[in-house]
Enzyme design. Structure first.
Site, PDB file in Angstrom:
ATOM      1  N   MET B  99       3.044  -2.578   1.771  1.00  9.52           N
ATOM      2  CA  MET B  99       3.682  -1.887   2.892  1.00  9.52           C
ATOM      3  C   MET B  99       3.800  -2.820   4.083  1.00  9.52           C
ATOM      4  O   MET B  99       4.774  -2.774   4.828  1.00  9.52           O
ATOM      5  CB  MET B  99       2.847  -0.667   3.293  1.00  9.52           C
ATOM      6  CG  MET B  99       2.703   0.392   2.211  1.00  9.52           C
ATOM      7  SD  MET B  99       4.208   1.351   1.976  1.00  9.52           S
ATOM      8  CE  MET B  99       3.671   2.488   0.698  1.00  9.52           C
ATOM      9  N   GLY B 100       2.781  -3.650   4.277  1.00  7.60           N
ATOM     10  CA  GLY B 100       2.845  -4.604   5.371  1.00  7.60           C
ATOM     11  C   GLY B 100       2.340  -4.041   6.684  1.00  7.60           C
ATOM     12  O   GLY B 100       2.808  -4.435   7.765  1.00  7.60           O
ATOM     13  N   ASN B 150     -10.314  -2.436   8.744  1.00  8.95           N
ATOM     14  CA  ASN B 150      -9.579  -2.930   7.589  1.00  8.95           C
ATOM     15  C   ASN B 150      -9.697  -4.445   7.535  1.00  8.95           C
ATOM     16  O   ASN B 150      -8.917  -5.169   8.133  1.00  8.95           O
ATOM     17  CB  ASN B 150      -8.116  -2.490   7.681  1.00  8.95           C
ATOM     18  CG  ASN B 150      -7.303  -2.946   6.482  1.00  8.95           C
ATOM     19  OD1 ASN B 150      -7.776  -3.734   5.667  1.00  8.95           O
ATOM     20  ND2 ASN B 150      -6.081  -2.463   6.381  1.00  8.95           N
ATOM     21  N   CYS B 153      -6.948  -5.803   3.712  1.00 12.14           N
ATOM     22  CA  CYS B 153      -5.563  -5.644   3.267  1.00 12.14           C
ATOM     23  C   CYS B 153      -5.115  -6.934   2.586  1.00 12.14           C
ATOM     24  O   CYS B 153      -5.189  -8.009   3.171  1.00 12.14           O
ATOM     25  CB  CYS B 153      -4.634  -5.337   4.428  1.00 12.14           C
ATOM     26  SG  CYS B 153      -2.898  -5.280   3.908  1.00 12.14           S
ATOM     27  N   THR B 216      -7.312  -2.704  -2.327  1.00  7.14           N
ATOM     28  CA  THR B 216      -6.559  -2.992  -3.553  1.00  7.14           C
ATOM     29  C   THR B 216      -6.818  -4.400  -4.080  1.00  7.14           C
ATOM     30  O   THR B 216      -7.303  -5.268  -3.364  1.00  7.14           O
ATOM     31  CB  THR B 216      -5.058  -2.843  -3.277  1.00  7.14           C
ATOM     32  OG1 THR B 216      -4.720  -3.659  -2.157  1.00  7.14           O
ATOM     33  CG2 THR B 216      -4.706  -1.401  -2.965  1.00  7.14           C
ATOM     34  N   GLY B 240      -5.007   2.712  -7.859  1.00  9.35           N
ATOM     35  CA  GLY B 240      -4.855   3.725  -8.893  1.00  9.35           C
ATOM     36  C   GLY B 240      -5.860   3.588 -10.023  1.00  9.35           C
ATOM     37  O   GLY B 240      -6.774   2.758  -9.964  1.00  9.35           O
ATOM     38  N   GLY B 266     -10.805   3.948  -4.965  1.00 11.26           N
ATOM     39  CA  GLY B 266     -10.151   3.139  -5.997  1.00 11.26           C
ATOM     40  C   GLY B 266      -9.941   3.954  -7.253  1.00 11.26           C
ATOM     41  O   GLY B 266     -10.841   4.089  -8.067  1.00 11.26           O
ATOM     42  N   GLY B 267      -8.774   4.523  -7.390  1.00 11.92           N
ATOM     43  CA  GLY B 267      -8.434   5.198  -8.638  1.00 11.92           C
ATOM     44  C   GLY B 267      -8.999   6.585  -8.834  1.00 11.92           C
ATOM     45  O   GLY B 267      -8.955   7.114  -9.945  1.00 11.92           O
ATOM     46  N   THR B 289      -3.978   6.908  -3.949  1.00 11.83           N
ATOM     47  CA  THR B 289      -2.854   6.851  -4.875  1.00 11.83           C
ATOM     48  C   THR B 289      -2.621   8.174  -5.601  1.00 11.83           C
ATOM     49  O   THR B 289      -1.472   8.538  -5.883  1.00 11.83           O
ATOM     50  CB  THR B 289      -3.092   5.709  -5.887  1.00 11.83           C
ATOM     51  OG1 THR B 289      -3.254   4.504  -5.151  1.00 11.83           O
ATOM     52  CG2 THR B 289      -1.935   5.568  -6.837  1.00 11.83           C
TER      53      THR B 289
END
Lengths: 256, 329, 329, 256
Positions: B99-100, B150, B153, B216, B240, B266-267, B289
């Site tokens: 996404m940035g 964060n 990222c 991620t 995910g 995470g997932g 996700t």
């Protein structure tokens, strides 16, 4: 899924700034659904289906410029169909399309006519050169035209065309066009909100309900997965017609 | 917790056979409320950073849908529009995104937090910056119920993981923010390192109230038809179900080494996923996700209901669940 | 390559529309033969280390099934029985395993290599050790067509990734083996680091003829019913489709930085996966988990056939395919 | 898939060293298929189904010791059914079971009897106390017994029992037991190899065809996914009856 590579088999210049692209495959959309169009190396942008196998693009920025640069035989990456489209209902319907917003309505109108529904179209544009899909609409029913400059049909905005119609006669009204136009039409159809379906436009990145950019204030409805088509009563009291957000999330004044 | 009992050992019969029945002495559903990383919440199932939290309305909606706390999309000093599209692509077992860090800057974000609070759950502001100064500027510029730094990222130059993979940066930035705010501070860690525990310990030394693991995984997808990297940014982060086993491992290792609470992400898409993460040692979990891939906002309630029923069936409380896998031999 | 043409640019029409048709000037299927990391092979699709290669018979069978080269299960100085079960568990999008480097020691393995060679493809011996001395002992004790140094197994104490995550170890071990053998030496890298490229450069400095990326991701799964970690070793390595985007990213980064060839491995199950990996820069690919999850030994031929048909359709050769994503803008 | 947790609802001591465990669920196996049994915290071992919802375990090592320590209400993690089981064929069949190898044959025989197939069983064991499932086999047809010590039936190995039978009468012969016994029976049935199905045993770790431990020399047939049941002609010329491999891959002399 990953983008599917689709080859362009036909390009039609519809108006001076609008082109249709037909692909070598249909993605089987419901009218009003959209797809994410990846112009490789440039950007990915949402587009409504104007044909089961095609899109209709207005030249507005870098991504659409790149699409205009493609020729027959070129390809795009497609992800879709996405979102919720229009629901056909009733025996007599009215389509109200403004500018390039007429694109998904043409697909809808053809499906309606095939199903034996009586279709009337109110087609609005700035001038007669910008009228989109006039022939497609004429083929399926009566068409009322408005142009801002009066170069064809009724002079004025779409709302001027409404006066020429008996709105009560329609079981369902379908809108797609600039937001001020749609908000204006909805406003003039007070009491009929549950019979109006509008395809609305918001900035979003993902098309799968996670980036959050397209969440409508104040309820947080996500246009990309819960729309882009909404019954007008669901839009009442929302930001629709008042403001929208840009890529950073900052609120922008209403356009148009 | 109303009734705490010994957890059945492996091979032993749980105290009640059916998933949905409760033991006789526990007529009410097990409570999931408690404190996670210094923040009191009704459910340990939170909205993860980066998902939906761009606007107050979506934060509020997540809270009303049962999220125990909601973490905002990461906010920085200046507005950013993010990367070009595609910003997300579905891959085997998950999503790849870049996404940035789009955000309206903290100067335009207080209103969103305030609206988000209307959902009744704590709002944790995820913040990012190019260094301690920027982190402090953002944190002191916002009134939130907590901050999540964060430092992980994977797809923004000179931000996120590019500074977060060094333990000394993690410690310094954490300390700098902690000194300036009086709400809990969590640190979200990158798994793209040889030693995530080292980063967690650095956050702890810096005074963090909790760590969040994992962000991620660095990843990439290429369009076979054209040979083009699919993401506009070429690279992105994998999230995910695909990364859940990696996240569980990181949480297990962190929980084994740290004194401060670990929050697992995470997932996670089901109550079993949440239970697995908590057994690994997570005090709370975040869901991201799954909101796009499965049931949308309903995921918060379905996970909480499943966890609660599980605790009832086993006749245990949250304290016993957390870290169970580290105690099980 | 018989006919080389310009790869169509993004958006351009490929030279032939149908997947299965060939351009007029290319009546035969594109050849996949070539040299990969100093070893000549008929197909760039190899059997990955750790899968099936325990016995000569299974190496031979993989070769007869179309593998361009076969890599043995990792062999060390002494026999090892491996970890207790479960040694493998299926998770979302892949497999989690902790076999524990079972092997009969190199002293009992030459016969297996010789039988494996009966399949007609080069046999590459995967070897491991606690340090350079052990690596050299194993390598000099075996006659193979190449060696793959396992500096990346994520679930064996003091072996594999525990030494392979330090660039200086990678370089020293590679150099030590290279000095003693006269066949190509590949180094299999761990992705569980902040900087896989640093490890690749170390291998290159040590004289490696190629690097293989990636080994499995550190991961874990917990049984929700009992709270027990499922693997007998508690921790293991994640493989399969789940890790493919991570592998593609590592390969892309390595191929961008290294002079020596990169061999891609991680989640490859179809020709599209193989093409993606080669577009990222892999000169060859290895297939492992797919042998257990999809079609078994048939995977080698199906990937090779798909790659060949793709090259025909695009009218390009392998050289154009390799690294295409790095050139595509 | 991940292991499924199954609760033990019944334990039956079949012989001094053999126990059957029945679970609270059936995994729906074909007779001859196996499952991976996870004794939590100890090990995971392959076991044949002796019932649709049960296994029969001989006490041989740590994992089976741990299984013996479980009581009704305890649980195990199960992964299966796995592999290829027996194929029922013909009107008259012979089952030849040795020791705990009789377990999958009892399940097969019951399926055969239900299908109207005439079943004869040759049941072999060291002594009369070790005979497994005698009553289950007697219920479905004629049973010939051999014991090594002569404590019941014919004195001698299974091969001694073959002499008491007209092998030509059987359309299909099913074997399960110690490898020397099966190799011996196959050897004595020269020319009938295509009518013999044998369930064989090899060390393996994964149960999904990737660890490679169970690949038979020289062809590389994987017992765990291509077996454990094979027609005898597929075993001809293989390592079967000659050697096997241990956990490290080192060859071991034939057991027995």
């Amino acid at each position: 899924m990953r983008p599917i590579s689709a080859r362009i088999v036909e390009i039609v210049q519809e108006t001076p700034t609008v082109r249709s692209l037909r692909f070598d495959r249909s993605l089987g959309p419901v009218p009003g659904q959209y797809l994410m169009v990846w112009v490789r190396g440039i950007d990915e942008v949402p587009m409504s289906f104007s044909y089961r196998d095609g899109i209709t693009v207005q030249l507005v920025g870098e991504a659409t410029r790149a699409i205009f640069d493609l020729e027959v035989g070129g390809s795009l990456g497609l992800r879709g169909p996405l979102g919720n489209g229009f629901t056909l209902s009733g025996e007599r319907i009215l389509l109200v399309g403004g500018g390039v917003g007429a694109a998904p309505l043409a697909l809808l109108g053809e499906a309606a006519a095939e199903a034996g529904i009586e279709v009337t179209t109110l087609l609005a544009s700035r001038c007669c050169d910008d009228l989109l899909f006039l022939k497609r609409f004429e083929r399926i029913g009566e068409v009322v035209i408005t142009t801002d400059d009066g170069s064809l049909g009724i002079c004025g905005r779409a709302s001027a065309g409404l006066s020429a119609l008996q709105l009560q006669e329609f079981d369902q009204i379908y809108l797609c066009g600039p937001e001020p136009m749609m908000a204006d039409v909805i406003g003039r159809c007070a009491g009929m909100e549950t019979k109006i379906q509008a395809s609305i436009d918001r900035y979003f990145k993902c098309g799968m309900g996670i980036c959050g950019s397209c969440s409508l204030d104040p309820s947080g409805i996500r246009v990309c997965v819960e729309g882009p088509v909404f019954r007008a009563d669901r839009l009442a009291g929302t930001e629709f017609g008042r403001y929208r957000r840009g890529a950073s999330g900052i609120k922008l004044l209403r356009d148009g | 917790m109303a009734n705490r009992r010994r957890i059945p050992l492996p091979g032993e019969e749980p105290s009640s056979g059916s998933l949905l029945s409760s033991p006789d002495d526990s007529p009410v559903m097990a409570s999931l409320s408690g404190e996670v990383g210094g923040i009191r919440m009704e459910s340990p199932v939170m909205l993860a950073a980066g998902i939906l939290g761009t606007t107050g309305a979506s934060l509020r909606r997540a809270a009303l849908a049962g999220a125990g706390a909601v973490v905002t999309k990461s906010v920085g000093v200046a507005p950013r529009e993010g990367h070009r599209g595609p910003t997300v692509v579905q891959v085997e077992g998950g999503l790849l995104n870049a996404m940035g860090l789009p955000n309206p800057s903290y100067r335009n974000f207080q209103e969103e937090i305030d609206i988000g609070r209307g959902g009744g759950a704590p709002v944790v502001a995820s913040i990012f910056g190019a260094g301690a100064e920027e982190f402090v500027e953002v944190a002191t510029g916002l009134d939130a119920d907590g901050f999540e730094l964060n430092l992980s990222c994977p797809h923004a130059e000179r931000l996120g993981a590019e500074i977060g993979c060094e333990a000394c940066n993690v410690e310094a930035i954490t300390r700098a923010v902690k000194e300036e705010v009086n709400v809990p501070v969590w640190v979200k860690l990158t798994p793209n390192v040889a030693d995530v525990v080292g980063l967690g310990l650095a956050a702890e030394r810096g005074g963090a109230d909790g760590v969040v693991a994992i962000n991620t995984l660095r990843a990439m997808a290429i369009d076979v038809e054209s040979g083009m990297p699919i993401l506009g940014n070429r690279f992105g982060g994998l999230s995910g179900p695909a990364i859940k086993p990696v996240a569980v491992r990181c949480v297990y290792d962190l929980a084994s080494a740290l004194e401060i609470p670990v929050i697992g992400v995470g997932g996670i898409a089901s109550w079993e996923d949440a239970a697995e993460m908590m057994m690994a040692g997570a005090r709370g979990v975040q869901v991201g996700t799954a909101l796009g891939m499965v049931e949308g906002y309903g995921v918060f309630r379905s996970i909480a209901a499943g966890l609660s029923a599980y605790l009832d069936r086993k006749g245990i409380g949250m304290e016993e669940l957390v870290g169970l896998a580290r105690r099980a031999r």
